[in-house]
Design an enzyme around this catalytic site. Structure first.
Site, PDB file in Angstrom:
ATOM      1  N   TRP A   1      -9.871   0.626  -5.399  1.00  0.00           N
ATOM      2  CA  TRP A   1      -9.274   1.940  -5.070  1.00  0.00           C
ATOM      3  C   TRP A   1      -7.832   2.015  -5.609  1.00  0.00           C
ATOM      4  O   TRP A   1      -7.370   3.062  -6.036  1.00  0.00           O
ATOM      5  CB  TRP A   1      -9.305   2.105  -3.548  1.00  0.00           C
ATOM      6  CG  TRP A   1      -8.788   3.383  -2.974  1.00  0.00           C
ATOM      7  CD1 TRP A   1      -7.731   3.510  -2.115  1.00  0.00           C
ATOM      8  CD2 TRP A   1      -9.307   4.707  -3.139  1.00  0.00           C
ATOM      9  NE1 TRP A   1      -7.564   4.825  -1.753  1.00  0.00           N
ATOM     10  CE2 TRP A   1      -8.518   5.585  -2.364  1.00  0.00           C
ATOM     11  CE3 TRP A   1     -10.374   5.254  -3.874  1.00  0.00           C
ATOM     12  CZ2 TRP A   1      -8.744   6.959  -2.298  1.00  0.00           C
ATOM     13  CZ3 TRP A   1     -10.588   6.627  -3.803  1.00  0.00           C
ATOM     14  CH2 TRP A   1      -9.785   7.463  -3.030  1.00  0.00           C
TER      15      TRP A   1
ATOM     16  N   HIS B   1      -7.378  -5.785  -0.110  1.00  0.00           N
ATOM     17  CA  HIS B   1      -6.168  -4.957  -0.060  1.00  0.00           C
ATOM     18  C   HIS B   1      -5.312  -5.427   1.127  1.00  0.00           C
ATOM     19  O   HIS B   1      -5.610  -5.092   2.281  1.00  0.00           O
ATOM     20  CB  HIS B   1      -6.661  -3.515   0.158  1.00  0.00           C
ATOM     21  CG  HIS B   1      -5.603  -2.480   0.224  1.00  0.00           C
ATOM     22  ND1 HIS B   1      -4.928  -2.035  -0.878  1.00  0.00           N
ATOM     23  CD2 HIS B   1      -5.105  -1.772   1.277  1.00  0.00           C
ATOM     24  CE1 HIS B   1      -4.070  -1.082  -0.526  1.00  0.00           C
ATOM     25  NE2 HIS B   1      -4.151  -0.916   0.780  1.00  0.00           N
TER      26      HIS B   1
ATOM     27  N   LYS C   1       4.251   1.802  -2.364  1.00  0.00           N
ATOM     28  CA  LYS C   1       4.769   2.954  -3.122  1.00  0.00           C
ATOM     29  C   LYS C   1       6.215   3.203  -2.659  1.00  0.00           C
ATOM     30  O   LYS C   1       7.111   3.505  -3.448  1.00  0.00           O
ATOM     31  CB  LYS C   1       3.924   4.213  -2.859  1.00  0.00           C
ATOM     32  CG  LYS C   1       2.396   4.015  -3.037  1.00  0.00           C
ATOM     33  CD  LYS C   1       1.617   5.294  -2.735  1.00  0.00           C
ATOM     34  CE  LYS C   1       0.187   5.088  -2.199  1.00  0.00           C
ATOM     35  NZ  LYS C   1      -0.750   4.335  -2.939  1.00  0.00           N
TER      36      LYS C   1
ATOM     37  N   SER D   1       0.831  -1.202   0.000  1.00  0.00           N
ATOM     38  CA  SER D   1       0.000   0.000   0.000  1.00  0.00           C
ATOM     39  C   SER D   1       0.869   1.256   0.000  1.00  0.00           C
ATOM     40  O   SER D   1       1.722   1.396  -0.866  1.00  0.00           O
ATOM     41  CB  SER D   1      -0.948  -0.077   1.195  1.00  0.00           C
ATOM     42  OG  SER D   1      -2.071   0.682   0.926  1.00  0.00           O
TER      43      SER D   1
HETATM   44  C1  GCU Z   1      -5.130   5.001   1.564  1.00  0.00           C
HETATM   45  C2  GCU Z   1      -4.515   5.667   0.374  1.00  0.00           C
HETATM   46  C3  GCU Z   1      -3.764   4.674  -0.497  1.00  0.00           C
HETATM   47  C4  GCU Z   1      -2.806   3.877   0.322  1.00  0.00           C
HETATM   48  C5  GCU Z   1      -3.523   3.261   1.488  1.00  0.00           C
HETATM   49  C6  GCU Z   1      -2.638   2.536   2.502  1.00  0.00           C
HETATM   50  O1  GCU Z   1      -6.166   4.176   1.143  1.00  0.00           O
HETATM   51  O2  GCU Z   1      -5.525   6.310  -0.317  1.00  0.00           O
HETATM   52  O3  GCU Z   1      -3.063   5.339  -1.522  1.00  0.00           O
HETATM   53  O4  GCU Z   1      -2.169   2.925  -0.474  1.00  0.00           O
HETATM   54  O5  GCU Z   1      -4.165   4.271   2.236  1.00  0.00           O
HETATM   55  O6  GCU Z   1      -1.468   2.798   2.585  1.00  0.00           O
HETATM   56  O7  GCU Z   1      -3.172   1.760   3.263  1.00  0.00           O
END
Ligand code: GCU
Length: 429
Positions: free
Chosen positions: A356, A407, A269, A265
């Site tokens: 998402w 997720h 990144k 998540s």
């Molecule tokens: C939020 C955010 C995402 C990210 C996520 C996470 O949903 O919008 O971009 O990846 O948090 O890190 O859990």
């Protein structure tokens, strides 16, 4: 008495700020989840920037020109306009192996608790790196270096790992509560090591205008916050992964030429940027990195740049805000972030219900990097069609799967990551 009153007032103020911040965030969450497009027919028409066309308009046709000329251009765009520039390795950095348990997990592993300091003093932020290597192996082992959402004690139920008291208002920690996400037993059984640290060791994950965490250590003169092209929190977390690698290079039980970075998540990144910015990482594993990870931003499907920058203004550098709702004007897109990993292997893991993160956008992020891998004669994903659920494409240098479920990083993901590491680190088919 007076002191108590001041304290109560200050605590009230702090709470008030936290509440106001939470309210602002949840209003933004609601707004952007309502605005999100999940209809493929509403994805705008777009053309992806060609990773192989240099700024002077010439086309790159060989790996040498990519590495010498075009890759630095692409890297500079991501560094200047998205993640922000990070400092190098601090001169005063030093490590301390605080504890070694040679018989961890009933003798199956050795655990080292290592502290990585960035300054000569020991009160500034530091990384607490937890390093497991399997016992009964000959020679140094390949490793997974993972950046974790939670304290190291949550990665494993090893009773030797201390569980800290929760901070005021924080969640109580339970040993091993994130076990499923880390699969330490599977990793060790397959002859790999696992090193982890909690991302907040480097920088707490909220917008405080960069007053806490690692950033202030690098302000110069009267600087109060990073310049618009200087590191946000994701670049700082990724920088921490490089500092952990500085330690791993020194650990004789670790094969530092075979270290895969992994994160999920926002930390997916982070892992992708760590891999792009530090070529010592031999492999990148992206867990649901989604928007501003490997998913194509121009699709504006699910999360968008604006949704990200408004809800998490500290993640990217100041310059990135100019692309809010202007994804078509960005001089790059996320397939070029994947291309920066070439020729090293990358595994892109998506999840079925994680719209998402835009699963198709993640697939296309991998696809768009294929021409760069092709310069090295390497196969990428290798097909234009999205795979079925739980049917990985993983025989090239860019692997992709979409797993059943939410997720998260789950057992299925690790099974694929280990096979992928076996293929590229050990030549096992
Ligand atoms: C939020 C955010 C995402 C990210 C996520 C996470 O949903 O919008 O971009 O990846 O948090 O890190 O859990």
């Amino acid at each position: 008495m007076k002191r108590v009153a001041i304290f109560v007032f200050a605590a009230g103020l702090a709470l008030g700020c936290a509440e106001a911040r939470a309210q602002k965030l949840s209003a933004a969450d609601k707004k952007y989840s309502e605005l999100a497009n999940y209809d493929e027919s509403k994805v705008p028409q777009y053309t992806l920037p060609d990773p192989l066309v240099s700024r002077d308009g010439t086309r790159v046709t060989d790996a040498r020109t990519w590495e010498r000329k075009r890759r630095p251009e692409v890297f500079a765009m991501f560094e200047t306009y998205m993640f922000g520039k990070a400092p190098g390795r601090p001169k005063a950095m030093h490590f301390e192996v605080k504890h070694i348990d040679p018989n961890a997990l009933d003798g199956r592993a050795t655990r080292k608790d290592v502290e990585i300091y960035f300054t000569a003093g020991e009160s500034d932020p530091s990384i607490k790196l937890q390093v497991y290597t399997p016992n009964g192996v000959t020679g140094p082992v390949p490793m997974f270096l993972g950046i974790s959402f939670m304290h190291n004690c949550t990665v494993t139920d090893d009773p030797g790992v201390a569980v800290p008291e929760p901070v005021a208002g924080g969640r109580a920690l339970k040993r091993g509560m994130m076990k499923e996400a880390w699969q330490l037993d599977m990793i060790l059984e397959n002859g790999y090591g696992l090193a982890t640290y909690c991302y907040t060791d480097i920088d707490p994950d909220f917008d405080d205008d960069f007053q806490n965490g690692i950033h202030p250590l690098y302000y110069t003169g009267s600087q109060q916050r990073p310049d618009p092209d200087q590191w946000g929190s994701i670049a700082a977390w990724a920088w921490g992964m490089s500092r952990a690698m500085d330690y791993l290079e020194k650990d004789k039980d670790v094969d530092s030429k075979h270290v895969a970075v992994i994160g999920h998540s926002r930390l997916g990144k982070t892992a992708v940027w760590a891999g792009a910015s530090d070529p010592r990482f031999a492999m990148v594993l992206s867990g649901n990195s989604g928007c501003c990870g490997v998913a194509i931003s121009r699709r504006m499907y699910g999360e968008t740049i604006e949704a990200m920058n408004v809800r998490f203004p500290h993640w990217f550098c100041g310059n990135y805000k100019q692309f809010n709702n202007r994804e078509m004007l960005a001089p790059f897109d996320q397939h070029e972030l994947v291309a920066l990993i070439a020729p090293r292997p990358i595994y892109i893991a998506s999840a079925e219900t994680d719209n998402w993160s835009d699963q198709k956008g993640e697939f296309l992020g991998g696809k768009g990097a294929e021409p760069v891998y092709a310069l090295y004669g390497l196969k990428g994903i290798g097909t234009d069609t999205m795979p079925g659920i739980d049917e990985p494409y993983a025989d090239g240098h860019i692997a992709y799967h979409i797993r059943k479920g939410p997720h998260a990083v789950l057992r299925f993901d690790w099974e694929q990551f280990i096979k992928f590491a076996d293929l590229h680190f050990r030549g096992k088919k």
